[in-house]
Scaffold this motif. Structure first.
Motif, PDB file in Angstrom:
ATOM      1  N   ARG A 187     -40.763  33.042  98.601  1.00  0.00           N
ATOM      2  CA  ARG A 187     -40.108  34.283  99.006  1.00  0.00           C
ATOM      3  C   ARG A 187     -38.590  34.268  98.884  1.00  0.00           C
ATOM      4  O   ARG A 187     -37.955  35.292  99.069  1.00  0.00           O
ATOM      5  N   THR A 188     -38.009  33.100  98.644  1.00  0.00           N
ATOM      6  CA  THR A 188     -36.548  33.073  98.682  1.00  0.00           C
ATOM      7  C   THR A 188     -35.941  32.794  97.307  1.00  0.00           C
ATOM      8  O   THR A 188     -36.614  32.313  96.393  1.00  0.00           O
ATOM      9  N   VAL A 189     -34.681  33.102  97.208  1.00  0.00           N
ATOM     10  CA  VAL A 189     -33.926  32.826  95.990  1.00  0.00           C
ATOM     11  C   VAL A 189     -33.984  31.329  95.696  1.00  0.00           C
ATOM     12  O   VAL A 189     -34.190  30.902  94.560  1.00  0.00           O
ATOM     13  N   TYR A 190     -33.849  30.529  96.760  1.00  0.00           N
ATOM     14  CA  TYR A 190     -33.863  29.082  96.565  1.00  0.00           C
ATOM     15  C   TYR A 190     -35.161  28.615  95.907  1.00  0.00           C
ATOM     16  O   TYR A 190     -35.159  27.804  94.994  1.00  0.00           O
ATOM     17  N   PHE A 198     -39.508  41.204  96.390  1.00  0.00           N
ATOM     18  CA  PHE A 198     -40.223  41.112  95.116  1.00  0.00           C
ATOM     19  C   PHE A 198     -40.545  42.451  94.461  1.00  0.00           C
ATOM     20  O   PHE A 198     -40.384  42.566  93.244  1.00  0.00           O
ATOM     21  N   PHE A 253     -29.908  39.518  95.995  1.00  0.00           N
ATOM     22  CA  PHE A 253     -30.568  39.142  97.238  1.00  0.00           C
ATOM     23  C   PHE A 253     -29.788  37.997  97.859  1.00  0.00           C
ATOM     24  O   PHE A 253     -29.426  37.051  97.164  1.00  0.00           O
ATOM     25  N   LYS A 254     -29.553  38.088  99.160  1.00  0.00           N
ATOM     26  CA  LYS A 254     -28.795  37.025  99.820  1.00  0.00           C
ATOM     27  C   LYS A 254     -29.624  35.750  99.889  1.00  0.00           C
ATOM     28  O   LYS A 254     -29.234  34.691  99.444  1.00  0.00           O
ATOM     29  N   PHE A 255     -30.821  35.870 100.479  1.00  0.00           N
ATOM     30  CA  PHE A 255     -31.636  34.677 100.648  1.00  0.00           C
ATOM     31  C   PHE A 255     -33.098  34.987 100.359  1.00  0.00           C
ATOM     32  O   PHE A 255     -33.749  34.305  99.576  1.00  0.00           O
ATOM     33  N   ILE A 256     -33.579  36.080 100.970  1.00  0.00           N
ATOM     34  CA  ILE A 256     -34.975  36.446 100.761  1.00  0.00           C
ATOM     35  C   ILE A 256     -35.071  37.398  99.582  1.00  0.00           C
ATOM     36  O   ILE A 256     -34.258  38.318  99.442  1.00  0.00           O
ATOM     37  N   VAL A 257     -36.046  37.144  98.718  1.00  0.00           N
ATOM     38  CA  VAL A 257     -36.222  37.981  97.542  1.00  0.00           C
ATOM     39  C   VAL A 257     -37.118  39.156  97.883  1.00  0.00           C
ATOM     40  O   VAL A 257     -38.180  38.981  98.472  1.00  0.00           O
ATOM     41  N   PHE A 272     -42.900  29.739 102.466  1.00  0.00           N
ATOM     42  CA  PHE A 272     -41.930  30.839 102.507  1.00  0.00           C
ATOM     43  C   PHE A 272     -40.741  30.539 101.589  1.00  0.00           C
ATOM     44  O   PHE A 272     -40.342  31.364 100.758  1.00  0.00           O
TER      45      PHE A 272
END
Lengths: 323, 316, 506
Positions: free
Chosen positions: A191-194, C371, C365-369, A187
């Motif tokens: 799915r995340t920016v990180y 897509f 996006f804060k944390f979740i992208v 995930f």
């Protein structure tokens, strides 16, 4: 060069094409078939598979964290020592009457702190990750042995043993922990920016910095993740062994790195995946399991894992077009 | 122009001071040790420091060369185990044969490392992680997982043999360092090792074959691992298939504390020698002072980080 | 000496890189005792040609003759055996080794026992350095030297051996006037000894001073060879830039709005001194200057990669504190860096991911992208800038230079940059892509974005810019309106004072 796109391909050639593109998947499947055949089916028995997964859950969890470090063109060589440190903290606190919540909290914090320290040495101190985490390994192992002057700690409370011995719906809890950590890893990366930032920084740190990504922070987080994964592995392993040992997990670090590398993550950074790492861990687990089933001389296990590393990495490089 | 000149003078002065940093550090550490613990300077104790450091020391010598080319060799610990098993297995037949076979075997392992590295372009960390496992398995299979007895008395006596007041092991180590130092400084191969580590593209344009240089360096690292393995076998008096674990990190530690760059192109064996003794002395004094032996790894870890951080700061 | 056969003759040399034809049927003939200037704009194929000559790169087609006999140069060794040596633009030195060792890396002085003779090596190196009259310690590590000093070491290294053909790839780029004078002296000396010298430069003044003959390349093709005394500066420029000058560029007239960026007294010690500039909305501000004049440093400082020591910057009238690239991006800046492969793109990741960095950094996006949203935007921008690819999942490393550059630009469009800092944006890009790139720049200013453009190609700079600032030695020397200036005017101010004097004297 002529490409005959019109001719319908046979199912076999299609399967071969898919396998040719995924060296680790082919190694995995070939091993599975060989294991099943040689063990006359025992390999595929649910009991055996379950056992195998329980045994390798610790390494699997470490490998998820390791993937982050290696994706960022680094490596974490302190994981094995962190496992031992967390194991000693857990066992020591648990047996001195602190219940189970505090030991778990302190253990996880210790793992995170080790990762944070490694990360700071790498980013602020500009020490190569290999050296920084090697030093961290030495320090963590030293502290682990210092707690009881290198004596193992026995007599953990029953609640703590749940992580290594309990089951939920017939599935070992450590397998569930592994699965959750892996899912969380997938995930985070996909799915995340990180996750996006990890690939970019790993691929080209200068470019990432000039695109406004704080590469130091991304790396710091990755080493903390790796430390926390090692701490989780420490909890699972300690619980399974029913003891706190200062000298446990001496070779687990190599297996964790091997899982990631066999899983196709590039040591140069920027390329790889958690799913690959999981397949990598499974390949190592299957190898060892097969040898145990076949009563093959256990001494060649390390050699076979070494050979698989060389084989898969070479195949990956061929695929990536590296000479 | 004057500004540039002054900068240049300052830079050279700084690097000259840098050259003195390690000997000074070692001298200070020794002085402090002698002051806080008088037994430190006794012959018996120093002998122990030397014997205790010899195996790592010889490995560190080879490791320095490998690091200078910008690579790393994680398989040397396993090679030490392989040597000890081969010596213990073959010694009952012929000691000379055993010794030669062991060193030839590790040299071949090194050669294989070098050839694979240059053929596959695999990172050396991954490659030698693989061969580390393979060589360990070879040792375990030969010994069937058990310690091998059969190292003759004459061979185990090597460790306690003294040349004058210095243990033979120490002399052997100094000879290895001197030879390597000479090779690195005065031969064309030695300078090519630095050139390849400094910039492999520039080296290529100057007509140096990185391939040949790296193969040679890994072979030498294997050879030295064999020699280190001989002294190790003599010291433990057995063939230990699970011996030498983690020796590669000890060797890397000595080289790194001695100022060898992990990025290649820089590092001197005489500094590795000093690094080795800084580590040995620190461990020894902690022992003498009655500090728990478990503090040692913590101290060494901190020492490594401090050394590398100081070095990076300096070069900036 | 009247040898009919040239020392080296290259015929119909062709070199293809994946996706790019760097050289096509190029001829070059070198005679003994001549200084042969090789000129052309950036990306004309000069560096590729000499790399083929020395064996650093294999050629795809054509043949090479040495004294009339065909030879095969398939590696650096072969080139050396023929006595061909080069001083490259990217210095091929060993940074962690000493100056003396670098000079003698190919033939180290040895004692009779075959061991390296360090005292002799240091002595001879110091002696050779002395010919340049520079105070470089032969025992210092190359890494400790300045770029100019390193260049001198590279030259000394090439001179330390006998060579029949000596190639100098823009040696003047980092040398000061006095050093260049001494280099010319040495070149004349070598000429008399019968060596053929290939002198690459894009400063025509130098070519006229030192050259005997000249060969001009353009876009990887051979244009002409002539005796230096028979050609005029105008003729050379025409050959270099081609006849269809006006068709090469694309510019729209756009109304320039109020000042968006104002810089006062910006100083970075050792790099920039007292920079003042204003940039209007919709304006293209060109920055001219030689390599090392501080142009890249100016852009990178504005972008937060270097910390300024003094000065103030305002964006839309509000103070802008230079902290980091992240901060600069938040203020609407975007940098297309000169070193595209190391600083602009991430080669091992896809086009999609490279562009999406611009969206991510804006913290959409804060944390979740999300897509679908991200990739829809990315696809739209990729389409807008016209990246040519099979799919957006393709690795950026597989793209041509022009398409990589479009990817970088799309990243800054994604981050909604209002002020674009372009550093040599068309370097190493084929002609077709250049034109597309110019149209993109025009489209951006039409949308009221502002551009600061750094380019070493004067015709390009003059055609695209509204206004031009000329820099040298980290300072702004002169300001021109683009339509009032000529190339000669700009060049005159770009050459540092001392160099101009030394050239005038000789």
């Amino acid at each position: 060069m002529e490409v005959s796109t019109d001719t319908p391909k046979s199912i076999w050639s299609q399967i071969l094409a898919i396998l040719g593109k995924n060296p680790r998947l082919s190694v995995f499947l070939i091993l599975a078939v060989i294991s099943t055949a040689l063990s006359k089916g025992i390999f595929l028995s649910p009991a055996n598979l379950h056992n195998m997964l329980r045994q390798y859950a610790g390494i699997g969890i470490m490998a998820v964290g390791q993937t982050f470090a290696i994706l960022l063109a680094g490596v974490d060589l302190s994981q094995g020592s962190v496992v031992a440190l967390v194991s000693m903290i857990l066992a020591y606190l648990n047996t001195s009457g602190c219940g189970i919540v505090w030991p778990l909290v302190v253990g996880l914090c210790a793992g995170a702190a080790c990762g944070l320290t490694s990360g700071l040495i790498v980013t602020r101190g500009k020490v190569p990750p290999f050296i920084a985490t090697l030093a961290m390994a030495s320090i963590a192992r030293g502290i682990a042995t210092l707690i009881t002057q290198a004596r193992p700690v026995y007599g953990l409370s029953k609640e703590l043993l749940v992580f290594g011995r309990g089951t939920v719906g017939g599935i070992g809890i450590q397998i569930l922990v592994w699965a959750n950590v892996a899912l969380l890893g997938v995930f985070l990366l996909t799915r995340t920016v990180y996750g996006r930032e990890v690939y970019i920084v790993g691929g080209n740190e200068r470019s990432a910095n000039l695109s406004g990504i704080n590469a130091h922070r991304v790396k710091l987080a990755a080493y903390i993740l790796s430390g926390v994964c090692a701490a989780l592995a420490g909890i699972v392993i300690t619980s399974k062994l029913d003891m706190g040992g200062p000298y446990i997990s001496l070779t687990d670090n190599v297996q964790s790195v091997a899982s990631v590398v066999i899983g196709g993550t590039s040591f140069a950074g920027g390329r790889g995946s958690i799913s690959g790492t999981i397949v990598g861990t499974l390949i190592i687990a299957m190898m060892n399991n097969l040898m145990n089933l076949m009563l093959i001389n256990p001494y060649i296990q390390q050699g076979i894992i070494g050979a698989i590393i060389l084989l898969t990495v070479t195949m990956n490089q061929r695929k990536a077009g590296v000479r | 122009m004057f500004q540039v000149q002054r900068d240049l003078e300052r830079k050279t002065a700084a690097s000259r001071l840098g050259n003195l940093f390690l000997p000074l550090a070692l001298a200070v550490i020794i002085a402090v040790c002698a002051f806080i613990s008088p037994p430190f300077l006794t012959q018996e104790n120093l002998k122990n420091v030397i014997i205790g450091s010899a195996t790592f020391g010889i490995l560190a010598c080879g490791m320095t060369m490998v690091l200078v080319t910008g690579e790393v060799d994680l398989s040397v610990g396993s090679q030490v185990a392989l040597t000890s098993v081969i010596v213990a297995t073959l010694a009952p037949k012929s000691l000379a044969l055993a010794v030669v076979a062991a060193v030839v075997a590790t040299t071949l392992v090194g050669l294989a490392n070098g050839i694979l590295l240059t053929k596959t372009a695999m990172p050396s960390f991954v490659l030698t992680l693989g061969t580390m496992g393979i060589v360990r398995s070879m040792a375990l299979v030969i010994a069937d997982g058990q310690p091998v007895y059969g190292v003759p008395q004459s061979f185990t006596a090597l460790t306690s043999t003294m040349v004058g007041k210095i243990p033979l092991v120490g002399v052997a180590m100094v000879v290895m360092y001197a030879l390597t130092w000479f090779l690195l400084r005065y031969t064309s191969l030695g300078r090519s090792i630095y050139a390849v580590g400094s910039s492999s593209e520039s080296a290529r344009l100057s007509g140096i074959s990185a391939r040949q240089v790296k193969i040679a360096v890994y072979a030498m690292s294997g050879f030295l691992a064999g020699i280190a393995g001989l002294f190790y076998t003599s010291y433990v008096t057995l063939g230990l298939p699970d011996g030498g674990v983690d020796y590669e990190t000890q060797a890397i530690t000595a080289a790194i504390i001695g100022g060898t760059s992990f990025f290649g192109g820089e590092g001197e064996v005489h500094n590795t020698f000093l690094g080795l003794f800084i580590v040995g002395t620190v461990k020894n004094i902690l022992n003498l002072m009655g500090v728990s032996p478990f503090v040692q790894p913590v101290a060494i870890g901190i020492l490594i980080i401090t050394a590398v951080v100081l070095r990076t700061r300096k070069s900036e | 000496m009247a040898d009919d056969n040239p020392v080296l003759k290259m015929e119909r040399i062709t070199k293809e890189f994946p996706g790019v034809k760097a050289l096509e049927n190029v001829d070059l003939e070198l005679r003994s005792g001549e200084v042969h200037c090789l000129i052309g704009e950036n990306g004309a194929g000069k560096s590729t040609l000499i790399k083929i000559m020395t064996g650093a790169l294999p050629k795809t087609g054509g043949r090479i003759l040495s004294n009339g006999k065909p030879v095969e140069i398939s590696g650096p060794q072969d080139g050396k055996a023929l006595g061909i040596r080069a001083i490259y633009q990217e210095l091929d030195l060993l940074p962690t080794l000493s100056v003396a060792e670098n000079i003698f890396v190919e033939s180290r002085p040895t004692t009779r026992a075959g061991l390296i003779d360090w005292p002799e090596m240091n002595r001879r190196a110091q002696e050779l350095l002395g010919r340049f009259d520079v105070r470089i310690d032969a025992r210092a590590k190359v890494r400790q030297l300045t770029v100019a000093e390193q260049q001198i070491v590279a030259i000394v290294k090439a001179l330390s051996q006998d060579s029949r053909v000596l190639i100098m790839d823009e040696p003047s780029a980092v040398l000061t006037g006095g050093e260049l004078e001494r280099l010319f002296g040495i070149i004349r000396q070598l000429k008399q000894q019968g060596a053929a010298i290939v002198y690459i430069t894009h400063r025509l003044v130098e070519a006229f001073e030192i050259g005997d003959r000249v060969t001009v390349l353009r876009d990887g093709k051979y244009v002409a060879t002539a005796e230096m005394k028979d050609v005029s500066m105008e003729q050379l420029i025409k050959w270099m830039v081609g006849r269809k000058l006006e068709e090469q560029f694309y510019k729209e007239k756009v109304r320039i709005g109020p000042t968006v960026l104002e810089v006062k007294g910006l100083t970075v010690n050792g790099k920039l001194k007292d920079i003042d500039l204003q940039l209007g909305e919709g304006e293209i501000l060109g920055i001219a200057g030689l390599v090392g004049a501080g142009r890249t440093e100016l852009l990178k400082t504005l972008f937060g990669a270097y910390r300024p020591d003094a000065g103030s910057v305002t964006i839309h009238g509000k103070p802008y504190h230079i902290t980091s690239p992240r901060g600069a991006i938040r203020h609407g800046l975007g940098l297309v860096p000169e070193d595209r492969k190391n600083e602009g793109v991430v080669l091992c990741r896809s086009i999609e991911e490279n562009i999406s960095v611009g969206v991510l950094v804006r913290r959409v996006f804060k944390f979740i992208v999300h897509f679908p949203k991200l990739f829809a935007r990315v696809a739209q921008l990729a389409n807008y800038v016209g990246v040519k690819c099979h799919s957006l999942q393709q690795g950026v490393g597989t793209l041509s230079g022009g398409n990589q550059q479009k990817t970088v630009l799309a990243k800054w469009l994604a981050s909604e940059s209002q002020i674009l800092l372009l550093d040599e944006p068309t370097r190493g890009i084929d002609v077709g892509s250049k034109l597309e790139f110019y149209k993109l720049i025009a489209a951006m200013v039409r949308e009221r974005k502002s551009v600061i453009l750094v380019s070493s190609e004067l015709p390009e700079l003059m055609a695209l810019s509204d206004r031009i600032l000329v820099m040298s030695n980290g300072q702004i020397r002169k300001e021109f309106m683009a339509d009032e200036a000529t190339q000669e005017d700009v060049l005159k101010h770009a050459i540092p004072q001392e160099l101009r004097q030394s050239l005038a004297v000789s």
